[in-house]
Scaffold this active site. Sequence first.
Site, short mmCIF file in Angstrom:
data_model
loop_
_atom_site.label_atom_id
_atom_site.label_comp_id
_atom_site.label_asym_id
_atom_site.label_seq_id
_atom_site.Cartn_x
_atom_site.Cartn_y
_atom_site.Cartn_z
N ARG A 42 41.78 11.88 18.87
CA ARG A 42 43.12 12.33 18.48
C ARG A 42 43.51 13.57 19.27
NH1 ARG A 42 42.75 11.55 11.84
NH2 ARG A 42 42.05 9.38 11.98
N ARG B 232 38.16 20.12 13.09
CA ARG B 232 39.24 19.36 13.72
C ARG B 232 38.96 19.24 15.21
NH1 ARG B 232 44.06 18.34 11.43
NH2 ARG B 232 43.61 19.86 9.81
N GLU C 275 39.27 17.82 2.98
CA GLU C 275 39.35 16.35 3.06
C GLU C 275 38.17 15.77 3.85
OE1 GLU C 275 42.98 14.89 4.82
OE2 GLU C 275 42.03 12.99 5.34
N SER D 155 39.95 9.48 3.18
CA SER D 155 41.31 9.21 2.79
C SER D 155 41.44 7.71 2.66
CB SER D 155 42.25 9.75 3.88
OG SER D 155 43.59 9.66 3.45
N ARG E 294 32.45 15.74 9.31
CA ARG E 294 32.75 16.60 8.16
C ARG E 294 31.67 16.49 7.09
NH1 ARG E 294 39.39 16.72 7.35
NH2 ARG E 294 39.80 17.58 9.42
#
Length: 414
Positions: free
Chosen positions: A261, A276, A348, A351, A388
């Site tokens: 990403r 991130r 988070e 999801s 994560r």
Amino acid sequence: MIDLKYIEKNFDEAAAKLKKKGVDPQTLEKLKTLFGQLKEANSALEAAQAEQNSMSKLFGQYKREGKDIGELKAKVDANKERIAQLQENARKAEAALYEVALAIPNFPDDSVPEGKDEEDNVELRKVLEPRVFDFEPLEHWALAEKNGWIDFERGVKLAKSRFSVLRGDAARLERALINFFLDTNREKGFEELCVPFMNNAQMLQGTGQLPKFEDDLFKIEGEDLYLIPTAEVPLTNMYNDEILPESELPVLMTGYTPCFRKEAGSAGRDTRGMIRQHQFDKVEMVAIAHPDRSDDVFEMMVQNASDILTALGLPHRVVELCTGDLGFSAARTIDLEVWLPGQNKYREISSISNTRDFQARRAKIRFKDGKKNKLVHTLNGSALAVGRTLIAIMENYQNEDGSIEIPEVLKKYM
RNA sequence: GGAGACGUGGGUGAGUUGGCUGAAACCACACCCCUGCUAAGGGUGCGUGUCCUAACGGGCACCGAGGGUUCGAAUCCCUCCGUCUCCGCCA
């Protein structure tokens, strides 16, 4: 894509739903107009084509019978020009419609709490009590440095900022987590797949990343290929443009992939550490479900992801996203947020979304319902984000001297 | 990457002197009839999308994709993609 016929017939209802997701009713009005224009353009074109077809048939007949075709030829030639014009109109109308339609997000379910942003998300429950430390817990990058687990500098050297290198036991732990996640998902009935990490534009459009979010993707120069931002793309599009027998539903798939990403909109956020990154590992679940039963599948997926965190002994909470925080394709989303004692907050880590028929319509994924073909529901969710989880283990399993325990369930993988 | 062959509906596979083929036949599948026992026989239906219609039914588009020639193309031409074979290269 949203259902254009639904908008046509229930405009006010559709406008109200999309307003919750921040879509201007005027945009929807425009969409409705464009849809009407396309239909008009198409029927004009098709009428002309029908005329052309019947004249062409006559043409052949006349020739066989040796009749004079001069007059007919003139008519048919004139009509041909008209068709070209009408075709151009229809093409333009279609392009105009899809430019708008493909950029409109999915309807939120009626049950989704209304809200503006993540502040309005609703915590459904907490699982496991956070551990009480008798020392000040460190954040993961400090622990990474102490243990030589993450080489941020060399990640940057090899690629650029927001890349890193895992070393030694951290690399092994990453691999152990991938295996643990895949094994667990497989036990729950998900078929394990190993898919291409690059997909073409049509697939990215199928799941909703294109055309609106091109800036978030890494594109391969000179090729119709993008690095996948999530395994949701290849897994969901496994059945792109296919019609499944009803008996095969639900199709449950899981796969490990790295995810790429650009993080275009997050300059300055989470720059420290590896929360991130431009590249991260994730094990994904995807379900292709019968529309009547997608809610059950959704619950199962949430439970599975939560169970994995519980098995790892990681405290977390289950959060229902509000309308304003829902992603583009989602009708409903539940996030799992893991407790990070070093950061002293929940972050988070998974999801899970039900996109209803939104992706199915774009990707043309259908099933045979008796004689009719109907759109399936597609669902996706992380189980789990690997990097994560690694961070969460580091922070939750740290000792005062900076060393890190390995969770019991992972020991057989190390 | 080079050379050659090919790309038709769920499958096999006709159709390549352009019109009567959106597509024969067979298989698979669904339903019905017959029969009654582990078999068989007969009938019907059976691609996708979209539009019109209350419905019956009908229009349009699609024979890998996109262009072109033509009144008219699955059938001719071009480009691309893919598959197979041979060569090259390589994990």
